[in-house]
Design an enzyme around this catalytic site. Structure first.
Site, mmCIF file in Angstrom:
data_model
loop_
_atom_site.group_PDB
_atom_site.id
_atom_site.type_symbol
_atom_site.label_atom_id
_atom_site.label_comp_id
_atom_site.label_asym_id
_atom_site.label_seq_id
_atom_site.Cartn_x
_atom_site.Cartn_y
_atom_site.Cartn_z
ATOM 1 N N GLY A 12 13.321 7.402 30.406
ATOM 2 C CA GLY A 12 13.356 6.998 29.000
ATOM 3 C C GLY A 12 12.028 7.348 28.359
ATOM 4 O O GLY A 12 11.089 6.551 28.369
ATOM 5 N N LEU A 13 11.958 8.580 27.835
ATOM 6 C CA LEU A 13 10.659 9.060 27.330
ATOM 7 C C LEU A 13 10.575 9.001 25.803
ATOM 8 O O LEU A 13 10.043 9.906 25.161
ATOM 9 C CB LEU A 13 10.386 10.481 27.848
ATOM 10 C CG LEU A 13 10.394 10.627 29.376
ATOM 11 C CD1 LEU A 13 10.203 12.084 29.789
ATOM 12 C CD2 LEU A 13 9.291 9.753 29.999
ATOM 13 N N VAL A 76 15.061 2.404 28.641
ATOM 14 C CA VAL A 76 16.148 2.998 27.854
ATOM 15 C C VAL A 76 16.732 1.886 26.980
ATOM 16 O O VAL A 76 16.502 0.708 27.242
ATOM 17 C CB VAL A 76 17.221 3.620 28.780
ATOM 18 C CG1 VAL A 76 16.640 4.750 29.608
ATOM 19 C CG2 VAL A 76 17.875 2.573 29.675
ATOM 20 N N SER A 130 5.872 -6.494 25.762
ATOM 21 C CA SER A 130 5.658 -6.644 24.317
ATOM 22 C C SER A 130 4.360 -5.991 23.888
ATOM 23 O O SER A 130 3.388 -5.945 24.641
ATOM 24 C CB SER A 130 5.611 -8.124 23.947
ATOM 25 O OG SER A 130 5.300 -8.245 22.567
ATOM 26 N N GLY A 132 4.678 -3.285 21.263
ATOM 27 C CA GLY A 132 5.017 -2.071 20.512
ATOM 28 C C GLY A 132 4.373 -0.846 21.133
ATOM 29 O O GLY A 132 3.925 -0.870 22.289
ATOM 30 N N LYS A 184 10.894 -13.005 27.630
ATOM 31 C CA LYS A 184 10.723 -12.019 26.542
ATOM 32 C C LYS A 184 11.637 -12.347 25.364
ATOM 33 O O LYS A 184 11.257 -12.200 24.196
ATOM 34 C CB LYS A 184 11.004 -10.598 27.061
ATOM 35 C CG LYS A 184 10.960 -9.527 25.958
ATOM 36 C CD LYS A 184 9.565 -9.360 25.394
ATOM 37 C CE LYS A 184 9.373 -8.754 24.049
ATOM 38 N NZ LYS A 184 10.150 -7.789 23.433
ATOM 39 N N HIS A 187 10.012 -15.058 23.487
ATOM 40 C CA HIS A 187 8.882 -14.448 22.765
ATOM 41 C C HIS A 187 9.390 -13.893 21.437
ATOM 42 O O HIS A 187 8.795 -14.109 20.375
ATOM 43 C CB HIS A 187 8.264 -13.331 23.622
ATOM 44 C CG HIS A 187 7.339 -12.420 22.859
ATOM 45 N ND1 HIS A 187 7.789 -11.429 22.008
ATOM 46 C CD2 HIS A 187 5.976 -12.358 22.798
ATOM 47 C CE1 HIS A 187 6.760 -10.809 21.471
ATOM 48 N NE2 HIS A 187 5.651 -11.350 21.933
ATOM 49 N N ASN A 188 10.497 -13.185 21.484
ATOM 50 C CA ASN A 188 11.015 -12.575 20.261
ATOM 51 C C ASN A 188 11.540 -13.618 19.276
ATOM 52 O O ASN A 188 11.403 -13.458 18.070
ATOM 53 C CB ASN A 188 12.111 -11.557 20.594
ATOM 54 C CG ASN A 188 11.506 -10.240 21.048
ATOM 55 O OD1 ASN A 188 10.427 -10.222 21.633
ATOM 56 N ND2 ASN A 188 12.193 -9.150 20.797
ATOM 57 N N GLU A 191 8.609 -14.772 17.624
ATOM 58 C CA GLU A 191 8.193 -13.673 16.722
ATOM 59 C C GLU A 191 8.978 -13.739 15.402
ATOM 60 O O GLU A 191 8.392 -13.641 14.311
ATOM 61 C CB GLU A 191 8.447 -12.348 17.454
ATOM 62 C CG GLU A 191 8.237 -11.083 16.656
ATOM 63 C CD GLU A 191 8.643 -9.837 17.476
ATOM 64 O OE1 GLU A 191 8.128 -9.632 18.582
ATOM 65 O OE2 GLU A 191 9.498 -9.066 16.992
ATOM 66 N N ARG A 289 17.117 -13.522 7.818
ATOM 67 C CA ARG A 289 17.323 -12.063 7.940
ATOM 68 C C ARG A 289 18.757 -11.736 7.503
ATOM 69 O O ARG A 289 19.005 -10.760 6.803
ATOM 70 C CB ARG A 289 17.094 -11.601 9.379
ATOM 71 C CG ARG A 289 15.631 -11.612 9.750
ATOM 72 C CD ARG A 289 15.315 -10.587 10.820
ATOM 73 N NE ARG A 289 13.989 -10.835 11.360
ATOM 74 C CZ ARG A 289 13.383 -10.050 12.253
ATOM 75 N NH1 ARG A 289 13.979 -8.975 12.710
ATOM 76 N NH2 ARG A 289 12.186 -10.337 12.688
HETATM 77 C C1 6PG Z 1 7.706 -6.583 21.009
HETATM 78 C C2 6PG Z 1 8.811 -6.656 19.982
HETATM 79 C C3 6PG Z 1 9.897 -5.669 20.238
HETATM 80 C C4 6PG Z 1 11.063 -5.820 19.262
HETATM 81 C C5 6PG Z 1 10.820 -5.313 17.917
HETATM 82 C C6 6PG Z 1 12.022 -5.285 16.978
HETATM 83 O O1 6PG Z 1 7.493 -7.617 21.614
HETATM 84 O O2 6PG Z 1 7.055 -5.555 21.161
HETATM 85 O O3 6PG Z 1 9.394 -7.929 20.058
HETATM 86 O O4 6PG Z 1 10.344 -5.873 21.537
HETATM 87 O O5 6PG Z 1 12.123 -5.136 19.773
HETATM 88 O O6 6PG Z 1 9.806 -6.028 17.337
HETATM 89 O O7 6PG Z 1 12.786 -6.440 16.980
HETATM 90 P P1 6PG Z 1 13.872 -6.670 15.831
HETATM 91 O O8 6PG Z 1 14.492 -5.331 15.513
HETATM 92 O O9 6PG Z 1 14.888 -7.585 16.381
HETATM 93 O O10 6PG Z 1 13.127 -7.206 14.671
#
Ligand code: 6PG
Length: 471
Positions: A12-13, A76, A130, A132, A184, A187-188, A191, A289
């Site tokens: 998964g590149l 991926v 996490s 990005g 994770k 975590h999201n 987020e 959202r």
């Molecule tokens: C991370 C982020 C990442 C996430 C995006 C988009 O920890 O680097 O949580 O994993 O996929 O931020 O998330 P959404 O499309 O659901 O906003």
């Protein structure tokens, strides 16, 4: 290109995958890369000239280019692609090879894959990551789950490439099975909550205070040097100074107010409902959202449904103070809800999570990193079984001190018809959690009245039903 076998393989590149390959090679690991899309391999070849990287043209060539027992990272898209790749790999892998899924997979899928692979002699781990693209390149927060003994095989690699806080790597083995992907997911969820809270503050400052983007940039930058210091506050400040290349206007003003999502916030809410754990800030963020997507409907409603006129208060210094306090209060509540969910999930799914370790690896590299997490870490390290973050001595003092701000800011929002559901949910959570008595007795009476669902009493043990008076 080199001819010796590589230490690690990565399938998964895409942007994240290529960044991770570069990060791994920075730490002297040789990497074999493969992507079904040859164009991604070509990009990696360009980006990794002079590095110890081998890009394979086929899965067979990729597997043969790895040192046994093999270590393979999958990056991926979550969902059926992960299963397709695993199914292609199973016949070509051999005993003791290790497959790690580093995507945002749903934890229940990770459970299924763990069981599937347990039947073969191939090891499997679900790993959350996490941070990005930048994190992948220079140091993410890594959340590994799976067999501990297998993790130990790759611990030094993960520690080398992860973010560091005060020299400590932002990676720790979290628990068996799907523990990594569960953490994770939460975590999201957090987020989503934090992003919604920040957006509500932006709404208030833009509409009530009439702040320009330059002023907003200054406010968020200043906040980032105080109580609210965090990655999301920092990038928010930066966003306000970004100019659009096409028009030279502020880019933020040209972005359509329709928020997208890949679903991890919703997964968090769903599982919290299943486990009966209240996480109202995350729920509000997911709902907002969804509401934002109803753009056309909202535009029609704006013409029909009237609210109070906004009273602009450009000179209001107090607003910045109460908003900073309100945001701080709500950030604490959001973390508290996330950690309360982790605590319950840990028992239910037998992950045996160490909440202090989780707070510790979230202090760097990841999207929700903030200086507050240092206090969260210390709270759960002082008391491993703390029922809720709000009950920690230091945190409780902080939240009590900042509640005045959140109450004032919500009052202001209500008065002016500005939606602040995440701020409101934070306060409602706090006020409910600290209520020894809630009006749930009335709900029980109603349930028993219309459905004979029974109730418990305050003065004696047992389960009771009443023939309620009908008028
Ligand atoms: C991370 C982020 C990442 C996430 C995006 C988009 O920890 O680097 O949580 O994993 O996929 O931020 O998330 P959404 O499309 O659901 O906003």
């Amino acid at each position: 290109m080199q001819t010796q076998r590589c230490d690690i393989g990565l399938i998964g590149l895409g942007t994240m995958g290529r960044s991770l390959v570069l990060n791994l090679t920075d730490h002297n690991y040789s990497v074999a890369g493969f992507d079904r899309d040859a164009a991604q391999g070509i990009l990696l070849r360009k980006e990794a000239t002079d590095r110890n990287v081998m890009v394979s043209a086929s899965l067979g060539e990729f597997v043969n280019s790895l040192k046994p027992p093999r270590v393979i990272i999958l990056l991926v898209p979550a969902g059926k692609t992960v299963d397709e790749v695993i199914n292609e790999l199973i016949p070509v892998l051999t005993e003791n090879d290790l497959l790690m899924d580093w995507g945002n997979s749903h934890f229940t899928d990770t459970n299924i894959r763990t069981n599937q692979l347990a039947k073969s002699a191939i090891h499997f781990m679900g790993v959350g990551i996490s941070g990005g693209e930048y994190g992948a390149r220079y140091g993410p927060s890594i959340m590994p789950g799976g067999p501990k003994i297998v993790y130990e095989r790759v611990a030094s690699v993960l520690e080398a490439i992860s973010a560091k806080v005060k020299g400590e790597p932002c990676v720790k083995w979290l628990g068996s099975g799907s523990a990594g992907h569960y953490v994770k997911m939460v975590h999201n969820g957090i987020e989503y909550g934090l992003m919604q809270l920040i957006s509500e503050s932006y709404h208030l400052l833009k509409v009530i205070a009439g702040f320009s983007n330059e002023e907003l940039q200054r406010v968020f930058s200043k906040w980032n040097t105080g109580l609210l210091e965090s990655f999301l506050i920092k990038i928010t400040a930066d966003l306000f100074s970004q100019k659009d290349e096409l028009t030279d206007r502020s880019l933020i003003d040209l972005i359509l107010d329709r928020a997208q999502q890949k679903g991890t916030g919703g997964w968090t809410s769903e599982d919290a409902i299943n486990l009966q754990v209240p996480i109202p800030v995350v729920d509000a963020a997911v709902s907002m959202r969804n509401l934002s997507v109803l753009k056309e409907e909202r535009e029609l409603a704006q013409m029909k449904l009237k609210g109070p006129a906004v009273k602009i208060r450009p000179e209001d210094k107090e607003l910045l103070i109460i908003l900073e306090q309100g945001l701080y209060f709500s950030m604490i509540c959001t973390y508290a809800q996330g950690f309360a969910l982790l605590r319950s999930a840990s028992k239910k799914y037998k992950y045996d999570l160490n909440l202090s370790s989780i707070a510790s690896i979230w202090r760097g590299g990841c999207i929700i990193r903030s200086s507050l997490l240092e206090e969260v870490r210390s709270a759960f390290s002082l008391q491993r079984d703390l029922p809720n973050l709000l009950m920690d001595q230091v945190v409780s003092e902080r939240i009590m001190r900042s509640q005045k701000g959140v109450r004032s800011v919500i009052g202001l929002a209500v008065e002016n018809g500005i939606p602040v559901p995440a701020l409101m949910s934070s306060l409602a959570y706090y006020d409910s959690y600290r209520s020894g008595w809630l009006p749930a007795n009335l709900i029980q009476a109603q349930r028993d009245n219309f459905g004979a669902h029974t109730y418990e009493r305050t003065d004696r043990k047992g389960v009771f039903h009443t023939q309620w008076n009908q008028s």
